[in-house]
Motif scaffolding. Structure first.
Motif, PDB file in Angstrom:
ATOM      1  N   LYS A 103       0.840  -1.209   0.000  1.00 40.60           N
ATOM      2  CA  LYS A 103       0.000   0.000   0.000  1.00 40.60           C
ATOM      3  C   LYS A 103       0.871   1.254   0.000  1.00 40.60           C
ATOM      4  N   ALA A 118      -7.099   9.165  -1.357  1.00 36.09           N
ATOM      5  CA  ALA A 118      -7.239   9.755  -0.024  1.00 36.09           C
ATOM      6  C   ALA A 118      -5.880  10.261   0.458  1.00 36.09           C
ATOM      7  N   VAL A 141      -8.807   5.877   8.393  1.00 38.48           N
ATOM      8  CA  VAL A 141      -8.575   4.530   7.867  1.00 38.48           C
ATOM      9  C   VAL A 141      -7.132   4.111   8.122  1.00 38.48           C
ATOM     10  N   LYS A 143      -4.319   1.106   7.358  1.00 41.47           N
ATOM     11  CA  LYS A 143      -4.073  -0.013   6.433  1.00 41.47           C
ATOM     12  C   LYS A 143      -2.678  -0.591   6.659  1.00 41.47           C
ATOM     13  N   VAL A 155     -11.512   0.716   9.100  1.00 32.75           N
ATOM     14  CA  VAL A 155     -12.117   2.050   9.107  1.00 32.75           C
ATOM     15  C   VAL A 155     -12.476   2.327  10.567  1.00 32.75           C
ATOM     16  N   GLU A 185      -4.971   6.968   6.503  1.00 34.84           N
ATOM     17  CA  GLU A 185      -5.507   7.868   5.479  1.00 34.84           C
ATOM     18  C   GLU A 185      -6.893   8.389   5.790  1.00 34.84           C
ATOM     19  N   GLU A 186      -7.192   9.461   5.105  1.00 35.08           N
ATOM     20  CA  GLU A 186      -8.471  10.150   5.189  1.00 35.08           C
ATOM     21  C   GLU A 186      -9.584   9.173   4.792  1.00 35.08           C
ATOM     22  N   CYS A 187     -10.703   9.253   5.472  1.00 32.89           N
ATOM     23  CA  CYS A 187     -11.845   8.395   5.144  1.00 32.89           C
ATOM     24  C   CYS A 187     -12.695   9.073   4.078  1.00 32.89           C
ATOM     25  N   GLU A 192     -18.784   2.412  -4.269  1.00 30.29           N
ATOM     26  CA  GLU A 192     -17.527   1.899  -4.818  1.00 30.29           C
ATOM     27  C   GLU A 192     -17.787   1.153  -6.121  1.00 30.29           C
ATOM     28  N   LYS A 214     -18.568  -6.917  -0.949  1.00 30.29           N
ATOM     29  CA  LYS A 214     -17.512  -7.517  -0.134  1.00 30.29           C
ATOM     30  C   LYS A 214     -18.007  -8.098   1.183  1.00 30.29           C
ATOM     31  N   MET A 273     -13.708   4.899  -5.385  1.00 32.94           N
ATOM     32  CA  MET A 273     -14.850   5.406  -4.652  1.00 32.94           C
ATOM     33  C   MET A 273     -15.355   6.622  -5.421  1.00 32.94           C
ATOM     34  N   ILE A 282      -9.076   3.904  -4.322  1.00 28.96           N
ATOM     35  CA  ILE A 282      -8.958   3.329  -2.979  1.00 28.96           C
ATOM     36  C   ILE A 282      -7.806   2.345  -2.934  1.00 28.96           C
TER      37      ILE A 282
HETATM   38  P1  AMP Z   1      -8.998  -2.378   0.374  1.00 28.04           P
HETATM   39  O1  AMP Z   1      -8.517  -3.657   1.019  1.00 28.04           O
HETATM   40  O2  AMP Z   1      -7.963  -1.347   0.184  1.00 28.04           O
HETATM   41  O3  AMP Z   1      -9.841  -2.656  -0.844  1.00 28.04           O
HETATM   42  O4  AMP Z   1     -10.054  -1.773   1.370  1.00 28.04           O
HETATM   43  C1  AMP Z   1     -11.175  -2.514   1.764  1.00 28.04           C
HETATM   44  C2  AMP Z   1     -12.358  -1.611   1.900  1.00 28.04           C
HETATM   45  O5  AMP Z   1     -12.119  -0.630   2.892  1.00 28.04           O
HETATM   46  C3  AMP Z   1     -12.680  -0.825   0.650  1.00 28.04           C
HETATM   47  O6  AMP Z   1     -13.442  -1.570  -0.262  1.00 28.04           O
HETATM   48  C4  AMP Z   1     -13.449   0.342   1.232  1.00 28.04           C
HETATM   49  O7  AMP Z   1     -14.794  -0.009   1.470  1.00 28.04           O
HETATM   50  C5  AMP Z   1     -12.777   0.569   2.563  1.00 28.04           C
HETATM   51  N1  AMP Z   1     -11.812   1.673   2.443  1.00 28.04           N
HETATM   52  C6  AMP Z   1     -10.515   1.591   2.086  1.00 28.04           C
HETATM   53  N2  AMP Z   1      -9.943   2.807   2.073  1.00 28.04           N
HETATM   54  C7  AMP Z   1     -10.897   3.688   2.421  1.00 28.04           C
HETATM   55  C8  AMP Z   1     -10.942   5.103   2.585  1.00 28.04           C
HETATM   56  N3  AMP Z   1      -9.861   5.860   2.402  1.00 28.04           N
HETATM   57  N4  AMP Z   1     -12.101   5.660   2.965  1.00 28.04           N
HETATM   58  C9  AMP Z   1     -13.199   4.906   3.185  1.00 28.04           C
HETATM   59  N5  AMP Z   1     -13.241   3.576   3.045  1.00 28.04           N
HETATM   60  C10 AMP Z   1     -12.100   2.958   2.664  1.00 28.04           C
END
Ligand code: AMP
Ligand code: GLY
Length: 421
Positions: A103, A118, A141, A143, A155, A185-187, A192, A214, A273, A282
């Motif tokens: 990431k 974000a 968020v 990660k 989140v 990161e910013e939410c 999606e 998902k 998104m 995202i």
């Molecule tokens: P990812 O594994 O990166 O696909 O993230 C899984 C899920 O987390 C995504 O499908 C989004 O629903 C949520 N997500 C990831 N990043 C953000 C973000 N910056 N803001 C809001 N939701 C997020």
């Protein structure tokens, strides 16, 4: 042509099914495959991460083209190993596959390329992460940098939740080395969509937008899964949005990767998104999505062999990629307990009846044949029942008609696939 498909899920069954329609294909192998791929390909018992054994197989069998389904062998560098031996393989090499593998790599590349994503900070020290979180706005968020089986994103609604994520990822190392670094990161807010494209390093040929589901529960509730269903077209992401994502997200990323000296070739999957300020990226995946592939390949009209060959030979500009105007819906039938622990070896019945339905394919994911030849479950996601129709409603009705004919004990199905349509 002789083709090897690497992987054993619903995505790989869909890839084999599509390849089998090509007049150019003489023989398909699938490693390791499942009971569904066995009907269109010859399954080979080699693990997707046994890159050496896969290479030896391809050389011995004089395979013309290898197509990689899952991300793990790509991130581990299977393409580099094959290309060093002059073998044709579809997928990005190790360095560009880090768009999914890390990431931090992906966010930094997006920032540098001016791709809308974000706002974020990277941390390798949990105390610094905590200090940042104490002063932050919520939700936020967190990660894990590396691969975490789809569970590396939290989140957080408040400091306590975010701090728990930091402790688990960076100190308890619940994802191992993947939590050495984190992105905070910013939410963002908004619906999606998955926008996938074929890329040969220069030319980008986007597919149709697809929406995945998902969460395990109806109304998008409960635990995250690999994906419980998908559909297209997505009303909120018409061609104009696909074009915008291609121009603002995919093309600048492909150009930034090319500038590093190792071009991106294969499928590039942008998870976007649709925010009030336009589409934001995202995440990237370095492969077809699962179950997005089942929807995309049901609607793809162009010969997949022509596309894959053009990608490998950097001639994608010469091959138009055409999708049907129909709608498609795929509904995943999962094992009882998925995404937690689940039983295997559960007998599956009713497939033959479902297959008699028009415009419907049952793609296998976690299936195998037991000693007596009986079809049984062998994974969390078991089947992806996929149908097309003139309209979304028609495709959805057909897919659930197929689902209703198939039985295995404890099967879990979301009844609301495509609710946003
Ligand atoms: P990812 O594994 O990166 O696909 O993230 C899984 C899920 O987390 C995504 O499908 C989004 O629903 C949520 N997500 C990831 N990043 C953000 C973000 N910056 N803001 C809001 N939701 C997020
Ligand atoms: N369906 C989500 C993925 O393949 O990553």
């Amino acid at each position: 042509m002789k083709i090897l498909v690497i992987g054993g899920g619903g995505r790989e069954h869909a890839i084999c099914w599509k390849l089998a329609q090509s007049p150019q294909v003489r023989k398909i192998f699938c490693a390791p495959g499942n009971a569904g791929t066995a009907e269109v390909a010859e399954n080979i018992a080699i693990d997707v991460m046994d890159i050496e054994a896969l290479r030896v197989f391809v050389e011995h069998q004089s395979i013309d083209l290898t197509i990689v389904g899952p991300e793990k062998p790509l991130i581990a560098g299977i393409v580099d190993v094959f290309e060093a031996r002059g073998l044709r393989i579809f997928g990005p090499s190790r360095e560009p596959a880090q768009l999914e593998g890390s990431k931090v790599f992906s966010k930094r590349l997006m920032r540098q390329a001016g791709v809308p994503t974000a706002d974020f900070e990277v941390f390798d020290d949990p105390e610094e992460a905590r200090a940042y979180l104490r002063a932050a706005d919520y939700p936020i968020v967190v990660k894990a940098d590396g691969e975490a089986a789809g569970k590396g994103v939290v989140v957080a609604q408040d400091y306590a939740e975010a701090e728990t994520a930091i402790r688990q990822m960076m100190e308890e190392r619940i994802f191992g080395a993947s939590g050495e670094r984190v992105v905070i990161e910013e939410c963002l807010r908004g619906p999606e969509a998955s926008i996938l494209a074929f890329v040969d390093g220069e030319t980008v040929r986007p597919m149709i937008a697809i929406q995945d589901h998902k969460r395990i529960g109806e109304g998008d509730t409960g635990a995250n899964t690999g994906g419980m269903g998908a559909y297209a077209p997505v009303r909120l992401a018409p061609q104009s949005v696909v074009d915008e994502v291609t121009r603002r997200i995919i093309e600048p990323t492909v150009a930034a990767i090319r500038a590093t000296g190792i071009p991106y070739r294969g499928v590039l999957y942008a998870g976007v998104m649709l925010t009030e300020k336009g589409p934001y990226c995202i995440e990237f995946n370095c492969r077809f999505g699962d179950p997005e592939a089942q929807v995309a390949l049901m609607l793809l009209e162009t010969d997949l062999v022509d596309i894959c060959r053009a990608v490998v030979e950097v001639e994608l500009d010469k091959v138009p990629v055409i999708f049907s105007q129909r709608a498609a819906v795929t509904v995943v039938m999962a094992s009882e307990g998925y995404p937690g622990s689940y039983p295997t070896g559960v007998p599956i019945t009713g497939l033959d009846g479902a297959r008699k339905l028009d415009a419907l394919e049952v793609f296998h994911a976690g299936t195998q044949r037991d000693e007596s030849g009986q079809l049984v479950t062998s994974g969390g996601r078991v089947l992806a029942v996929t149908a097309t129709g003139e309209t979304f409603i028609e495709a959805q009705k057909r897919a659930y008609a197929g689902v209703d004919l198939i039985h295995f004990k404890g099967s879990a199905v979301r009844r609301d696939i495509g609710w946003q349509a």
